[in-house]
Design a protein around this motif. Structure first.
Motif, PDB file in Angstrom:
ATOM      1  N   ALA A 311       0.830  -1.206   0.000  1.00 40.36           N
ATOM      2  CA  ALA A 311       0.000   0.000   0.000  1.00 40.36           C
ATOM      3  C   ALA A 311       0.861   1.250   0.000  1.00 40.36           C
ATOM      4  O   ALA A 311       0.610   2.202  -0.758  1.00 40.36           O
ATOM      5  CB  ALA A 311      -0.932  -0.009   1.211  1.00 40.36           C
ATOM      6  N   GLY A 312       1.879   1.276   0.868  1.00 39.06           N
ATOM      7  CA  GLY A 312       2.773   2.437   0.914  1.00 39.06           C
ATOM      8  C   GLY A 312       3.524   2.647  -0.384  1.00 39.06           C
ATOM      9  O   GLY A 312       3.635   3.786  -0.885  1.00 39.06           O
ATOM     10  N   GLU A 313       4.030   1.564  -0.956  1.00 41.38           N
ATOM     11  CA  GLU A 313       4.758   1.663  -2.227  1.00 41.38           C
ATOM     12  C   GLU A 313       3.831   2.088  -3.363  1.00 41.38           C
ATOM     13  O   GLU A 313       4.198   2.938  -4.191  1.00 41.38           O
ATOM     14  CB  GLU A 313       5.408   0.319  -2.552  1.00 41.38           C
ATOM     15  N   SER A 314       2.639   1.507  -3.400  1.00 45.20           N
ATOM     16  CA  SER A 314       1.694   1.829  -4.478  1.00 45.20           C
ATOM     17  C   SER A 314       1.253   3.286  -4.418  1.00 45.20           C
ATOM     18  O   SER A 314       1.151   3.958  -5.450  1.00 45.20           O
ATOM     19  CB  SER A 314       0.462   0.915  -4.401  1.00 45.20           C
ATOM     20  N   ALA A 315       0.985   3.774  -3.197  1.00 46.41           N
ATOM     21  CA  ALA A 315       0.586   5.177  -3.057  1.00 46.41           C
ATOM     22  C   ALA A 315       1.695   6.110  -3.521  1.00 46.41           C
ATOM     23  O   ALA A 315       1.438   7.103  -4.224  1.00 46.41           O
ATOM     24  CB  ALA A 315       0.213   5.464  -1.600  1.00 46.41           C
ATOM     25  N   ALA A 316       2.940   5.799  -3.151  1.00 45.82           N
ATOM     26  CA  ALA A 316       4.064   6.630  -3.577  1.00 45.82           C
ATOM     27  C   ALA A 316       4.267   6.563  -5.087  1.00 45.82           C
ATOM     28  O   ALA A 316       4.483   7.591  -5.751  1.00 45.82           O
ATOM     29  CB  ALA A 316       5.334   6.191  -2.848  1.00 45.82           C
ATOM     30  N   ASP A 317       4.198   5.365  -5.641  1.00 46.00           N
ATOM     31  CA  ASP A 317       4.360   5.217  -7.098  1.00 46.00           C
ATOM     32  C   ASP A 317       3.260   5.966  -7.844  1.00 46.00           C
ATOM     33  O   ASP A 317       3.521   6.606  -8.875  1.00 46.00           O
ATOM     34  CB  ASP A 317       4.320   3.730  -7.479  1.00 46.00           C
ATOM     35  N   PHE A 318       2.054   5.912  -7.337  1.00 41.56           N
ATOM     36  CA  PHE A 318       0.939   6.639  -7.956  1.00 41.56           C
ATOM     37  C   PHE A 318       1.199   8.145  -7.969  1.00 41.56           C
ATOM     38  O   PHE A 318       1.015   8.816  -8.998  1.00 41.56           O
ATOM     39  CB  PHE A 318      -0.357   6.319  -7.209  1.00 41.56           C
ATOM     40  N   LEU A 319       1.633   8.662  -6.838  1.00 44.42           N
ATOM     41  CA  LEU A 319       1.870  10.105  -6.757  1.00 44.42           C
ATOM     42  C   LEU A 319       3.075  10.538  -7.580  1.00 44.42           C
ATOM     43  O   LEU A 319       3.190  11.711  -7.946  1.00 44.42           O
ATOM     44  CB  LEU A 319       2.058  10.518  -5.287  1.00 44.42           C
ATOM     45  N   GLN A 320       3.953   9.603  -7.893  1.00 43.19           N
ATOM     46  CA  GLN A 320       5.092   9.893  -8.768  1.00 43.19           C
ATOM     47  C   GLN A 320       4.781   9.602 -10.236  1.00 43.19           C
ATOM     48  O   GLN A 320       5.650   9.676 -11.091  1.00 43.19           O
ATOM     49  CB  GLN A 320       6.306   9.077  -8.321  1.00 43.19           C
ATOM     50  N   GLY A 321       3.501   9.271 -10.510  1.00 42.29           N
ATOM     51  CA  GLY A 321       3.067   9.053 -11.882  1.00 42.29           C
ATOM     52  C   GLY A 321       3.497   7.742 -12.488  1.00 42.29           C
ATOM     53  O   GLY A 321       3.483   7.580 -13.712  1.00 42.29           O
ATOM     54  N   LYS A 322       3.828   6.757 -11.647  1.00 41.05           N
ATOM     55  CA  LYS A 322       4.344   5.486 -12.163  1.00 41.05           C
ATOM     56  C   LYS A 322       3.266   4.424 -12.363  1.00 41.05           C
ATOM     57  O   LYS A 322       3.508   3.414 -13.026  1.00 41.05           O
ATOM     58  CB  LYS A 322       5.403   4.932 -11.200  1.00 41.05           C
ATOM     59  N   CYS A 323       2.078   4.613 -11.769  1.00 38.12           N
ATOM     60  CA  CYS A 323       1.026   3.600 -11.871  1.00 38.12           C
ATOM     61  C   CYS A 323      -0.314   4.210 -11.501  1.00 38.12           C
ATOM     62  O   CYS A 323      -0.378   5.339 -10.985  1.00 38.12           O
ATOM     63  CB  CYS A 323       1.331   2.406 -10.961  1.00 38.12           C
ATOM     64  N   LYS A 324      -1.368   3.455 -11.759  1.00 39.33           N
ATOM     65  CA  LYS A 324      -2.684   3.811 -11.232  1.00 39.33           C
ATOM     66  C   LYS A 324      -2.794   3.237  -9.825  1.00 39.33           C
ATOM     67  O   LYS A 324      -2.259   2.166  -9.536  1.00 39.33           O
ATOM     68  CB  LYS A 324      -3.790   3.227 -12.110  1.00 39.33           C
ATOM     69  N   LEU A 325      -3.510   3.939  -8.977  1.00 43.13           N
ATOM     70  CA  LEU A 325      -3.622   3.486  -7.598  1.00 43.13           C
ATOM     71  C   LEU A 325      -4.334   2.139  -7.518  1.00 43.13           C
ATOM     72  O   LEU A 325      -4.018   1.302  -6.665  1.00 43.13           O
ATOM     73  CB  LEU A 325      -4.370   4.531  -6.762  1.00 43.13           C
ATOM     74  N   GLU A 326      -5.279   1.917  -8.422  1.00 40.87           N
ATOM     75  CA  GLU A 326      -6.045   0.674  -8.407  1.00 40.87           C
ATOM     76  C   GLU A 326      -5.178  -0.564  -8.656  1.00 40.87           C
ATOM     77  O   GLU A 326      -5.599  -1.686  -8.374  1.00 40.87           O
ATOM     78  CB  GLU A 326      -7.170   0.724  -9.443  1.00 40.87           C
ATOM     79  N   GLU A 327      -3.977  -0.374  -9.173  1.00 40.29           N
ATOM     80  CA  GLU A 327      -3.095  -1.511  -9.428  1.00 40.29           C
ATOM     81  C   GLU A 327      -2.656  -2.199  -8.133  1.00 40.29           C
ATOM     82  O   GLU A 327      -2.216  -3.356  -8.158  1.00 40.29           O
ATOM     83  CB  GLU A 327      -1.874  -1.067 -10.237  1.00 40.29           C
ATOM     84  N   TYR A 328      -2.774  -1.495  -7.025  1.00 44.52           N
ATOM     85  CA  TYR A 328      -2.468  -2.098  -5.712  1.00 44.52           C
ATOM     86  C   TYR A 328      -3.268  -3.372  -5.502  1.00 44.52           C
ATOM     87  O   TYR A 328      -2.753  -4.373  -4.984  1.00 44.52           O
ATOM     88  CB  TYR A 328      -2.777  -1.085  -4.610  1.00 44.52           C
ATOM     89  N   ASP A 329      -4.530  -3.358  -5.907  1.00 46.66           N
ATOM     90  CA  ASP A 329      -5.393  -4.519  -5.704  1.00 46.66           C
ATOM     91  C   ASP A 329      -4.824  -5.754  -6.391  1.00 46.66           C
ATOM     92  O   ASP A 329      -4.799  -6.854  -5.825  1.00 46.66           O
ATOM     93  CB  ASP A 329      -6.802  -4.209  -6.237  1.00 46.66           C
ATOM     94  N   THR A 330      -4.330  -5.574  -7.594  1.00 49.84           N
ATOM     95  CA  THR A 330      -3.731  -6.685  -8.335  1.00 49.84           C
ATOM     96  C   THR A 330      -2.422  -7.132  -7.696  1.00 49.84           C
ATOM     97  O   THR A 330      -2.133  -8.331  -7.605  1.00 49.84           O
ATOM     98  CB  THR A 330      -3.481  -6.272  -9.794  1.00 49.84           C
ATOM     99  N   LEU A 331      -1.636  -6.167  -7.219  1.00 54.60           N
ATOM    100  CA  LEU A 331      -0.318  -6.476  -6.653  1.00 54.60           C
ATOM    101  C   LEU A 331      -0.427  -7.367  -5.421  1.00 54.60           C
ATOM    102  O   LEU A 331       0.246  -8.398  -5.320  1.00 54.60           O
ATOM    103  CB  LEU A 331       0.414  -5.188  -6.283  1.00 54.60           C
ATOM    104  N   TRP A 332      -1.276  -6.977  -4.460  1.00 55.73           N
ATOM    105  CA  TRP A 332      -1.308  -7.780  -3.229  1.00 55.73           C
ATOM    106  C   TRP A 332      -1.945  -9.143  -3.486  1.00 55.73           C
ATOM    107  O   TRP A 332      -1.538 -10.140  -2.871  1.00 55.73           O
ATOM    108  CB  TRP A 332      -1.981  -7.031  -2.080  1.00 55.73           C
ATOM    109  N   ARG A 333      -2.932  -9.194  -4.396  1.00 53.04           N
ATOM    110  CA  ARG A 333      -3.542 -10.494  -4.683  1.00 53.04           C
ATOM    111  C   ARG A 333      -2.535 -11.421  -5.382  1.00 53.04           C
ATOM    112  O   ARG A 333      -2.564 -12.647  -5.169  1.00 53.04           O
ATOM    113  CB  ARG A 333      -4.797 -10.307  -5.523  1.00 53.04           C
ATOM    114  N   LYS A 334      -1.662 -10.858  -6.186  1.00 53.48           N
ATOM    115  CA  LYS A 334      -0.637 -11.667  -6.847  1.00 53.48           C
ATOM    116  C   LYS A 334       0.342 -12.239  -5.821  1.00 53.48           C
ATOM    117  O   LYS A 334       0.813 -13.377  -5.949  1.00 53.48           O
ATOM    118  CB  LYS A 334       0.112 -10.818  -7.872  1.00 53.48           C
ATOM    119  N   GLN A 335       0.647 -11.472  -4.770  1.00 57.55           N
ATOM    120  CA  GLN A 335       1.647 -11.904  -3.799  1.00 57.55           C
ATOM    121  C   GLN A 335       1.094 -12.826  -2.715  1.00 57.55           C
ATOM    122  O   GLN A 335       1.817 -13.684  -2.202  1.00 57.55           O
ATOM    123  CB  GLN A 335       2.319 -10.681  -3.157  1.00 57.55           C
ATOM    124  N   MET A 336      -0.197 -12.661  -2.352  1.00 61.22           N
ATOM    125  CA  MET A 336      -0.721 -13.508  -1.276  1.00 61.22           C
ATOM    126  C   MET A 336      -2.211 -13.803  -1.398  1.00 61.22           C
ATOM    127  O   MET A 336      -2.799 -14.406  -0.489  1.00 61.22           O
ATOM    128  CB  MET A 336      -0.429 -12.871   0.092  1.00 61.22           C
TER     129      MET A 336
END
Length: 396
Positions: A311-336
């Motif tokens: 969540a912390g990484e995704s929020a920072a990446d979003f604010l730096q224009g590197k991703c959409k915030l909604e991609e967090y949902d896919t990231l954590w589900r992929k990992q666990m």
């Protein structure tokens, strides 16, 4: 502390998920406010605090990137280290497997995590209640005054009844069995196995759930029951079941009945899985708010911290224009996500069995130690699946 008017990221809840999210966001240069309603971080306790060592965590969630705070924490945060997990059937027979883990002092551990976040640059605001969440505008009131603070992203790590999740429509599907209640005592003056975590089953003591005994070193232990209100007998509550276990269980009471209760701990455990959505265009949820726990053992410290990191990484990446915030949902589900979903499925297979002592006796007799360990890790080997299905069918 007087907060600033605006922050890049506002994290609500300074438990393991929230403090980890704040740490990783602050390390990436974000301005972060970490808010918690508790006057003393880590107090009151809400869980027993068993944390497997890194090697076991990597078995538990093999696709996850573990936060450094899961691998590095002070020895002062550890009550005791165990090397074995034992299942005790209703008829008293037992079976177990080797597993290295720490019984944490959650008061110190949670304070440590919040301190790490503060050292990374996050502003910590304790003793503060969140009154309203209006998108990314947060209204708060507490020991330091009443404030409205504007963020760009909000991370809700505010527990199973998350205000952030509710305000953003990220609610989990209704579970007819409801959440589990964890009710626990810290005891002194007991003589328990210092090397093992013990889990007890039996419908008279924990219908549809289990009781545990975890050494805290010396003559101290954490004991508790995890049980859902829908399964309570008439005029019984979680405290009644724990007292019955402590004073009447034929095996456990011999170790526990002379103990002195030095602390009472209680909390809700969302064993029904994750909500369908855990991210919107400006809000994320993590930890218990997002159902980040393994339903077969109720353990959620490690998965909460993995979710917090993402969540912390995704929020920072979003604010730096590197991703959409909604991609967090896919990231954590992929990992666990697979382990969390599988654990919920196993829990549902076990629900009926745990109401029958004879079936639980048969299940513990039939399932091998290695298969037990897999179940605890949210995995379902095919032989175990067939065994549980067969036992369920045998119940008619």
């Amino acid at each position: 502390m007087i907060p600033e008017r605006t922050y890049d990221i506002i994290v609500i809840g300074a438990g393991p998920a929230g403090s980890t999210a704040a740490t990783y966001a602050a390390q990436r240069g974000m301005s972060v406010l970490l808010v918690d309603k508790k006057k003393d971080i880590g107090v009151p306790l809400q869980c027993g605090g068993f944390l497997p060592h890194t090697a076991t965590l990597q078995e538990l969630v093999p696709n996850a990137e573990l936060p450094f705070t899961l691998e590095e924490y002070p020895l002062g945060c550890v009550h005791a280290t165990t090397s074995f997990q034992r299942f005790i059937a209703p008829n008293g027979t037992s079976k177990g497997f080797e597993v290295q883990g720490d019984a944490l002092d959650r008061r110190r551990f949670d304070k440590h995590l919040a301190t790490v976040a503060a050292k990374a640059g996050a502003h910590l605001l304790i003793a503060t209640n969140v009154l309203e969440v209006n998108r990314t505008r947060i209204t708060m009131d507490g020991a330091f005054g009443r404030y409205e603070v504007q963020g760009k992203v909000v991370i809700g790590a505010d527990g199973p009844n998350s205000m952030v999740a509710a305000s953003s429509g990220m609610l989990r599907e209704p579970d007819p069995m409801g959440m589990s209640t964890a009710f626990e005592y810290e005891l002194s003056g007991v003589d328990v196995d210092k090397e093992a975590v013990e889990m007890y089953f039996g419908k008279d003591y924990v219908p549809g759930g289990y009781a545990w005994v975890i050494s805290q070193g010396g003559d101290r232990a954490n004991i508790g029951v995890g049980i859902r209100e829908a399964l309570f007998a008439e005029r019984m509550c979680a405290r009644d079941y724990l007292n019955r276990f402590m004073y009447e269980h034929p095996i456990a009471s011999e170790k526990l009945r002379e103990g002195s209760i030095v602390s009472v701990i209680s909390g809700l455990v969302p064993v029904g899985g994750a909500p369908r959505i855990t991210a919107t265009k400006d809000t994320l949820i993590a930890g218990d708010a997002a159902g980040h726990l393994i339903a077969t053992n109720g353990g959620g410290i490690s998965t909460a911290m993995i979710g917090g990191k993402l969540a912390g990484e995704s929020a920072a990446d979003f604010l730096q224009g590197k991703c959409k915030l909604e991609e967090y949902d896919t990231l954590w589900r992929k990992q666990m996500g697979l382990e969390i979903r599988t654990a919920v499925h196993i829990r549902k297979l076990m629900d009926r069995l745990m109401l029958s002592d004879s079936m639980m006796n048969a299940a513990i007799k039939t399932i091998s130690p290695s298969q037990m360990k897999a179940i605890q890790c949210g995995q379902l080997p095919e032989p175990v699946k067939k065994t549980l299905q067969k036992l369920n069918m045998g119940m008619g």
